[in-house]
Design an enzyme around this catalytic site. Structure first.
Site, short mmCIF file in Angstrom:
data_model
loop_
_atom_site.label_atom_id
_atom_site.label_comp_id
_atom_site.label_asym_id
_atom_site.label_seq_id
_atom_site.Cartn_x
_atom_site.Cartn_y
_atom_site.Cartn_z
N ARG A 1 -9.63 -3.50 4.47
CA ARG A 1 -8.84 -2.36 4.96
C ARG A 1 -9.16 -2.07 6.42
NH1 ARG A 1 -9.82 0.26 1.06
NH2 ARG A 1 -7.91 -0.38 0.01
N ASP B 1 -1.31 -1.78 0.34
CA ASP B 1 -1.40 -2.33 -1.02
C ASP B 1 -2.57 -3.29 -1.01
OD1 ASP B 1 -0.16 -2.21 -3.69
OD2 ASP B 1 -0.15 -4.37 -3.44
#
Ligand code: ITT
Length: 205
Positions: free
Chosen positions: A192, A80
């Site tokens: 990420r 997320d």
């Protein structure tokens, strides 16, 4: 062989994830590859909560479906993530995908953010991408990591690479947007990339 099932429907994320996890030697499957077709309500207040909601929902779905019981070699992960713009009180934050409506194009979303920052000097245009990754381990335990990349909102969109808010998110290190970086360059410094490398270490993958 270990399997990593990544519970995301976002193709842009999945491309980066496959690249970053390539050196684990595990088979990396998207939800579609694993035949998981679920829609999850992301109603958590934080990136961590939403990542855990997605990973747990996908793991539960797989275990329910599998008549031979849980896969002992499968790790179910979810990401997320989102953009926090300081001048906008950290909007869009956990609502990044839903900002101005899920189906609104990023051309329009990005322009709206640029318009809201019109005339605001660079020092006040600070922003970050946040990424929480949750993993449900073969024994059912859940682990969560969170990482960020600091940057600023540029004056105009630039670049064709990446996805989402990349064209307006600039990094000082390169003096350009993350949509102007190659995938390798972005993954080396991104929220990420950092979160997945932390998770790899945590899971010993
Ligand atoms: P899944 O839930 O299926 O993974 P999603 O796109 O709905 O896909 P999120 O709820 O995590 O994912 O929303 C994240 C949004 O934040 C994403 O749609 C982008 O708009 C933005 N975002 C996250 N990481 C980004 C990145 O690396 N570059 C550009 N935008 C990013």
């Amino acid at each position: 062989m270990k399997r990593i099932v990544f519970a995301t429907g976002n193709e842009g994320k999945m491309r980066e994830i496959r690249d970053i996890l390539a050196d684990t030697g595990a088979a990396v499957l998207s939800m579609r590859d694993a035949g998981i077709d679920i829609s999850v309500t992301e109603d958590g207040a934080t990136f961590e909560e939403n990542a855990a909601i997605k990973a747990k929902a996908a793991a539960a779905h797989m275990n329910e479906r599998d008549v031979n019981g849980p896969h002992t070699d499968t790790y179910v992960l979810a990401d997320d993530s989102g953009l926090e713009v300081d001048y906008l009180n950290r909007e869009p934050g956990v609502f990044s995908a839903r900002y101005m409506g899920e189906d609104t194009s990023y051309e329009i979303k990005n322009q709206a953010i640029l318009d809201r920052l019109s005339g605001v000097p660079k020092e006040q245009r600070t922003a970050r991408f946040v990424c929480a990754i949750a993993a449900v381990l073969p024994d059912g335990e859940t682990k969560i990591v969170r990482e960020t990349i600091e940057g600023y909102i540029g004056d105009r969109p630039a670049g064709e690479n990446g996805f989402g808010y990349d064209p307006i998110f600039y990094v000082d290190e390169y003096g350009c947007s993350t949509a102007e970086l190659t995938e390798e360059e972005k993954n080396a410094i991104s929220h990420r990339g950092k979160a997945l490398r932390s998770m790899k270490k945590l899971l010993g993958l």
